[in-house]
Scaffold this motif. Structure first.
Motif, mmCIF file in Angstrom:
data_model
loop_
_atom_site.group_PDB
_atom_site.id
_atom_site.type_symbol
_atom_site.label_atom_id
_atom_site.label_comp_id
_atom_site.label_asym_id
_atom_site.label_seq_id
_atom_site.Cartn_x
_atom_site.Cartn_y
_atom_site.Cartn_z
ATOM 1 N N THR A 7 0.868 -1.153 0.061
ATOM 2 C CA THR A 7 0.041 -0.030 0.010
ATOM 3 C C THR A 7 0.872 1.215 -0.048
ATOM 4 O O THR A 7 0.675 2.188 -0.528
ATOM 5 N N ILE A 8 1.889 1.254 0.868
ATOM 6 C CA ILE A 8 2.748 2.370 0.837
ATOM 7 C C ILE A 8 3.549 2.711 -0.592
ATOM 8 O O ILE A 8 3.542 3.859 -1.111
ATOM 9 N N MET A 9 4.011 1.587 -1.227
ATOM 10 C CA MET A 9 4.521 1.656 -2.578
ATOM 11 C C MET A 9 3.512 2.195 -3.527
ATOM 12 O O MET A 9 3.972 2.993 -4.260
ATOM 13 N N SER A 10 2.150 1.578 -3.334
ATOM 14 C CA SER A 10 1.180 2.165 -4.377
ATOM 15 C C SER A 10 1.098 3.785 -4.263
ATOM 16 O O SER A 10 1.139 4.597 -5.087
ATOM 17 N N ALA A 11 1.227 4.356 -2.728
ATOM 18 C CA ALA A 11 0.768 5.461 -2.515
ATOM 19 C C ALA A 11 1.979 6.456 -3.192
ATOM 20 O O ALA A 11 1.912 7.506 -3.630
ATOM 21 N N GLN A 12 3.446 5.781 -2.767
ATOM 22 C CA GLN A 12 4.553 6.709 -3.045
ATOM 23 C C GLN A 12 4.309 6.897 -4.896
ATOM 24 O O GLN A 12 4.966 7.725 -5.390
ATOM 25 N N PHE A 13 4.246 5.580 -5.560
ATOM 26 C CA PHE A 13 4.256 5.776 -6.864
ATOM 27 C C PHE A 13 3.276 6.794 -7.408
ATOM 28 O O PHE A 13 3.629 7.636 -8.301
ATOM 29 N N PHE A 14 2.027 6.800 -7.062
ATOM 30 C CA PHE A 14 1.093 7.858 -7.647
ATOM 31 C C PHE A 14 1.476 9.222 -7.440
ATOM 32 O O PHE A 14 1.456 10.144 -8.284
#
Length: 434
Positions: A7-14
């Motif tokens: 979830t952290i990775m997804s937030a950081q990517f966007f």
């Protein structure tokens, strides 16, 4: 990896995707408004401004609240900056507000890793975060270019909302409005980040003092944290290494543009593609480091920093594209392999010494100061009459020399403070030692 990590990775990517696409949109907005060239060049330092100015405060803020909530608030600030651009504020001021959101976002983004994951998984986590960040940089620049391009912008401008005059009239406006939606997606992921259960460190408040006085009271705490990290026998090595790396990396995109123009005769558009080649190499190096390195092995990568400086000097002898591409991939790969384990070690020591948010804020302060300092060195070299090749040579020698000194510093620590260094490495080797 724990589920919350993805979830952290997804937030950081966007969030990073929107940051980089917004830079292109802001450049286009200034261009269509007839702004001077220096204003477009000023976008980068305006974005970095709050990283330095607010470093004493954003770390404490990140440690006082759950990191997911801090990241959500930070993305909301970025959306405010986008809205300011759309509704008439000067793009430089609005972009500085976006930089404010990014400065607040960073300590939470990296700090939550040390709260969520054990020490044994920090290198792997940093590798994926750095690799994903590099991917978002490349895709973000491409997305921004497409959004302000003729075909996609005309499609966006043709969208009509009944009874509402949005005021969106140019390709840059349409791009910025679209990126607000991307920031909103990142914010949605922020709300889904789990609470790590780590005890918060409340901001010190004196009810008898005003808001400004309470804020200024954080300055001594920040400088104490800064000094604590610089005195730690592993923290000082990891902090100096990552500071030098990001100081060099932050200026490398400008160096590549200048070198490509002189050595290859490239235009700015063609040369900018080569910065993407460096980013690809960095992503590959970061992922390889995440698979091959452990936290207690981090200091072994220091010689790669010396090699990076020497490779920068070798740039002046390359004048063909078929040599330039593998060379730039190698240069980026060494950087990615260097920074991932050292960044993880720095997070680990910072988390043990002062809390994750404060540690990342100290790191951001030093790294952004290095970007400004090395950028001034490169600009001064040109101003004093050196050619682009001469300035690159000076820059490479400074990077290689500084990294050599860092290596000597670590060897001195091992020789004269061996027991302390060995104890800190044992802590890094086990998940439950502090």
């Amino acid at each position: 990896m724990k589920r919350g990590f993805y979830t952290i990775m997804s937030a950081q990517f966007f969030s990073s995707l929107a940051d980089n696409a917004l830079f292109v949109a802001a450049v286009e907005l200034l261009r269509t408004n007839g702004a001077a060239e220096w204003q477009r060049a000023a976008l980068v330092p305006m974005f970095a401004l709050f990283y330095v100015v607010l470093a004493p405060f954003v770390g404490a803020f990140a440690d006082a609240l759950p990191k997911g909530r801090v990241m959500f608030v930070s993305n909301a600030i970025k959306i405010v900056g986008c809205l300011m651009m759309l509704f008439g504020s000067h793009p430089l001021i609005a972009y500085a507000v976006v930089g404010l959101g990014a400065a607040a976002y960073s300590p939470a983004k990296y700090g939550i890793l040390t709260e969520l994951l054990p020490a044994s998984q920090l290198v792997k986590a940093n590798g994926w975060i750095e690799g994903l960040t590099i991917a978002s940089i490349i895709l973000g620049v491409l997305l921004g270019g497409q959004l302000v391009g003729h075909h996609l912008s005309q499609m966006l401008l043709s969208i009509d909302i009944p009874l509402i005059d949005t005021g969106i009239e140019s390709p840059a406006d349409a791009a910025i409005a679209t990126l607000i939606l991307v920031y909103a997606v990142a914010a949605w992921f922020n709300l889904r980040i789990p609470h790590t259960g780590v005890e918060m460190r409340p901001l010190r408040q004196n009810p008898q003092q005003g808001v400004l006085a309470n804020a200024l009271a954080l300055l001594p705490d920040f400088w104490i944290c800064n000094g604590r990290l610089w005195r730690d026998k592993l923290g000082q090595i990891s902090l100096s290494t990552t500071t030098l790396f990001w100081g060099a990396g932050g200026n490398l995109k400008f160096i590549v543009l200048a070198w490509a123009a002189v050595a290859l005769g490239y235009s700015t558009t063609q040369a900018s593609a080569l910065t993407g080649v460096v980013a690809i190499g960095t992503a590959v190096g970061a992922v390889l480091a995440s698979m091959r390195m452990r936290l207690d092995m981090a200091t072994r990568v220091i010689p790669l920093g010396i090699a990076m400086g020497l490779l920068l000097i070798l740039m002046v002898f390359i004048d063909t594209l078929w040599l330039a591409i593998p060379f730039l991939i190698l240069l980026g790969g060494l950087g990615g392999f260097l920074v991932v384990p050292m960044n993880a070690l720095l997070q680990h020591r910072g988390h043990n010494l002062m809390g994750a948010g404060r540690s990342i804020a100290v790191q951001n302060f030093n790294e952004q100061a290095a970007i400004l300092g090395l950028g001034a060195l490169y600009s001064l070299s040109l101003k004093l009459g050196l050619s682009v090749f001469g300035a690159i040579t000076v820059f490479g020698l400074v990077v290689a020399g500084a990294m050599w000194l860092i290596r000597r510093w670590h060897l001195h620590n091992c020789a004269h403070h061996g027991e302390e260094v060995a104890h800190l490495i044992r802590i890094a080797r086990h998940d439950h030692l502090h």
